[in-house]
Design a protein around this motif. Structure first.
Motif, PDB file in Angstrom:
ATOM      1  N   GLY A 180       0.816  -1.209   0.000  1.00 51.02           N
ATOM      2  CA  GLY A 180       0.000   0.000   0.000  1.00 51.02           C
ATOM      3  C   GLY A 180       0.848   1.257   0.000  1.00 51.02           C
ATOM      4  O   GLY A 180       1.936   1.286   0.575  1.00 51.02           O
ATOM      5  N   GLU A 181       0.368   2.290  -0.658  1.00 53.11           N
ATOM      6  CA  GLU A 181       1.095   3.553  -0.783  1.00 53.11           C
ATOM      7  C   GLU A 181       1.371   4.170   0.582  1.00 53.11           C
ATOM      8  O   GLU A 181       0.498   4.253   1.429  1.00 53.11           O
ATOM      9  CB  GLU A 181       0.272   4.525  -1.643  1.00 53.11           C
ATOM     10  CG  GLU A 181       1.014   5.761  -2.061  1.00 53.11           C
ATOM     11  CD  GLU A 181       0.986   6.865  -1.022  1.00 53.11           C
ATOM     12  OE1 GLU A 181       1.991   7.574  -0.908  1.00 53.11           O
ATOM     13  OE2 GLU A 181      -0.022   7.017  -0.317  1.00 53.11           O
ATOM     14  N   ASN A 182       2.639   4.564   0.794  1.00 52.44           N
ATOM     15  CA  ASN A 182       2.991   5.209   2.063  1.00 52.44           C
ATOM     16  C   ASN A 182       3.949   6.387   1.868  1.00 52.44           C
ATOM     17  O   ASN A 182       4.370   7.009   2.832  1.00 52.44           O
ATOM     18  CB  ASN A 182       3.580   4.201   3.054  1.00 52.44           C
ATOM     19  CG  ASN A 182       4.851   3.551   2.561  1.00 52.44           C
ATOM     20  OD1 ASN A 182       5.525   4.058   1.673  1.00 52.44           O
ATOM     21  ND2 ASN A 182       5.182   2.407   3.137  1.00 52.44           N
ATOM     22  N   GLY A 183       4.336   6.685   0.599  1.00 53.23           N
ATOM     23  CA  GLY A 183       5.181   7.834   0.320  1.00 53.23           C
ATOM     24  C   GLY A 183       6.650   7.656   0.657  1.00 53.23           C
ATOM     25  O   GLY A 183       7.434   8.586   0.549  1.00 53.23           O
ATOM     26  N   HIS A 184       7.047   6.473   1.071  1.00 57.32           N
ATOM     27  CA  HIS A 184       8.432   6.197   1.454  1.00 57.32           C
ATOM     28  C   HIS A 184       9.328   6.125   0.211  1.00 57.32           C
ATOM     29  O   HIS A 184       8.869   5.827  -0.889  1.00 57.32           O
ATOM     30  CB  HIS A 184       8.487   4.875   2.226  1.00 57.32           C
ATOM     31  CG  HIS A 184       9.806   4.613   2.868  1.00 57.32           C
ATOM     32  ND1 HIS A 184      10.822   3.946   2.220  1.00 57.32           N
ATOM     33  CD2 HIS A 184      10.281   4.929   4.086  1.00 57.32           C
ATOM     34  CE1 HIS A 184      11.875   3.861   3.015  1.00 57.32           C
ATOM     35  NE2 HIS A 184      11.566   4.450   4.165  1.00 57.32           N
ATOM     36  N   GLU A 185      10.611   6.382   0.382  1.00 60.10           N
ATOM     37  CA  GLU A 185      11.582   6.286  -0.709  1.00 60.10           C
ATOM     38  C   GLU A 185      11.557   4.910  -1.378  1.00 60.10           C
ATOM     39  O   GLU A 185      11.866   4.787  -2.560  1.00 60.10           O
ATOM     40  CB  GLU A 185      13.001   6.567  -0.193  1.00 60.10           C
ATOM     41  CG  GLU A 185      13.250   8.017   0.166  1.00 60.10           C
ATOM     42  CD  GLU A 185      13.236   8.933  -1.046  1.00 60.10           C
ATOM     43  OE1 GLU A 185      14.009   8.694  -2.002  1.00 60.10           O
ATOM     44  OE2 GLU A 185      12.439   9.881  -1.035  1.00 60.10           O
ATOM     45  N   ALA A 186      11.217   3.885  -0.615  1.00 54.18           N
ATOM     46  CA  ALA A 186      11.182   2.524  -1.152  1.00 54.18           C
ATOM     47  C   ALA A 186      10.124   2.359  -2.235  1.00 54.18           C
ATOM     48  O   ALA A 186      10.112   1.355  -2.948  1.00 54.18           O
ATOM     49  CB  ALA A 186      10.930   1.520  -0.025  1.00 54.18           C
ATOM     50  N   GLN A 187       9.226   3.347  -2.379  1.00 54.26           N
ATOM     51  CA  GLN A 187       8.171   3.267  -3.383  1.00 54.26           C
ATOM     52  C   GLN A 187       8.392   4.232  -4.541  1.00 54.26           C
ATOM     53  O   GLN A 187       7.526   4.397  -5.387  1.00 54.26           O
ATOM     54  CB  GLN A 187       6.816   3.536  -2.738  1.00 54.26           C
ATOM     55  CG  GLN A 187       6.447   2.457  -1.748  1.00 54.26           C
ATOM     56  CD  GLN A 187       5.072   2.662  -1.156  1.00 54.26           C
ATOM     57  OE1 GLN A 187       4.531   3.752  -1.141  1.00 54.26           O
ATOM     58  NE2 GLN A 187       4.512   1.568  -0.660  1.00 54.26           N
ATOM     59  N   LYS A 188       9.555   4.841  -4.604  1.00 53.48           N
ATOM     60  CA  LYS A 188       9.851   5.784  -5.688  1.00 53.48           C
ATOM     61  C   LYS A 188      10.714   5.095  -6.741  1.00 53.48           C
ATOM     62  O   LYS A 188      11.796   4.587  -6.443  1.00 53.48           O
ATOM     63  CB  LYS A 188      10.552   7.020  -5.143  1.00 53.48           C
ATOM     64  CG  LYS A 188       9.652   7.835  -4.242  1.00 53.48           C
ATOM     65  CD  LYS A 188      10.360   9.062  -3.726  1.00 53.48           C
ATOM     66  CE  LYS A 188       9.431   9.828  -2.791  1.00 53.48           C
ATOM     67  NZ  LYS A 188      10.108  10.969  -2.180  1.00 53.48           N
ATOM     68  N   PHE A 189      10.200   5.100  -7.958  1.00 59.59           N
ATOM     69  CA  PHE A 189      10.899   4.498  -9.089  1.00 59.59           C
ATOM     70  C   PHE A 189      10.909   5.495 -10.242  1.00 59.59           C
ATOM     71  O   PHE A 189      10.007   6.313 -10.377  1.00 59.59           O
ATOM     72  CB  PHE A 189      10.213   3.199  -9.516  1.00 59.59           C
ATOM     73  CG  PHE A 189      10.320   2.112  -8.493  1.00 59.59           C
ATOM     74  CD1 PHE A 189      11.349   1.196  -8.539  1.00 59.59           C
ATOM     75  CD2 PHE A 189       9.390   2.019  -7.468  1.00 59.59           C
ATOM     76  CE1 PHE A 189      11.454   0.197  -7.588  1.00 59.59           C
ATOM     77  CE2 PHE A 189       9.488   1.019  -6.511  1.00 59.59           C
ATOM     78  CZ  PHE A 189      10.519   0.109  -6.571  1.00 59.59           C
ATOM     79  N   PHE A 190      11.927   5.398 -11.081  1.00 65.37           N
ATOM     80  CA  PHE A 190      12.103   6.318 -12.192  1.00 65.37           C
ATOM     81  C   PHE A 190      12.325   5.524 -13.469  1.00 65.37           C
ATOM     82  O   PHE A 190      13.103   4.563 -13.477  1.00 65.37           O
ATOM     83  CB  PHE A 190      13.301   7.237 -11.931  1.00 65.37           C
ATOM     84  CG  PHE A 190      13.189   7.956 -10.619  1.00 65.37           C
ATOM     85  CD1 PHE A 190      12.470   9.133 -10.515  1.00 65.37           C
ATOM     86  CD2 PHE A 190      13.774   7.432  -9.475  1.00 65.37           C
ATOM     87  CE1 PHE A 190      12.344   9.783  -9.298  1.00 65.37           C
ATOM     88  CE2 PHE A 190      13.656   8.076  -8.249  1.00 65.37           C
ATOM     89  CZ  PHE A 190      12.937   9.252  -8.161  1.00 65.37           C
TER      90      PHE A 190
END
Length: 71
Positions: free
Chosen positions: A18-28
């Motif tokens: 689930g979305e939590n805004g953590h760096e672990a969920q940022k992809f480019f």
């Protein structure tokens, strides 16, 4: 997508979470030399292990430099 436990080490699993805004969920997504690459915020490339089919992060082997990025 989420880098398991926010640990940016080679071989760390990528999972759904689930979305939590953590760096672990940022992809480019990058387009470089005619190919697309998906990189994590921890500067590791998303990789599928050929033997296990595990989706994981791994050190970038593209030779990517910011100056090489296609417009």
């Amino acid at each position: 997508m989420d880098v398991d436990n926010g640990i940016f080490s080679d071989g760390t699993n990528i999972k759904t979470y689930g979305e939590n805004g953590h760096e672990a969920q940022k992809f480019f997504l990058y387009y470089l030399y005619g190919n697309y690459y998906l990189k994590s915020a921890g500067d590791k490339t998303v990789d599928v292990d050929a033997a296990t089919k595990n989706v994981q992060i791994y050190g970038c082997s593209t030779g990517y430099n910011e100056k090489d990025r296609d417009p």
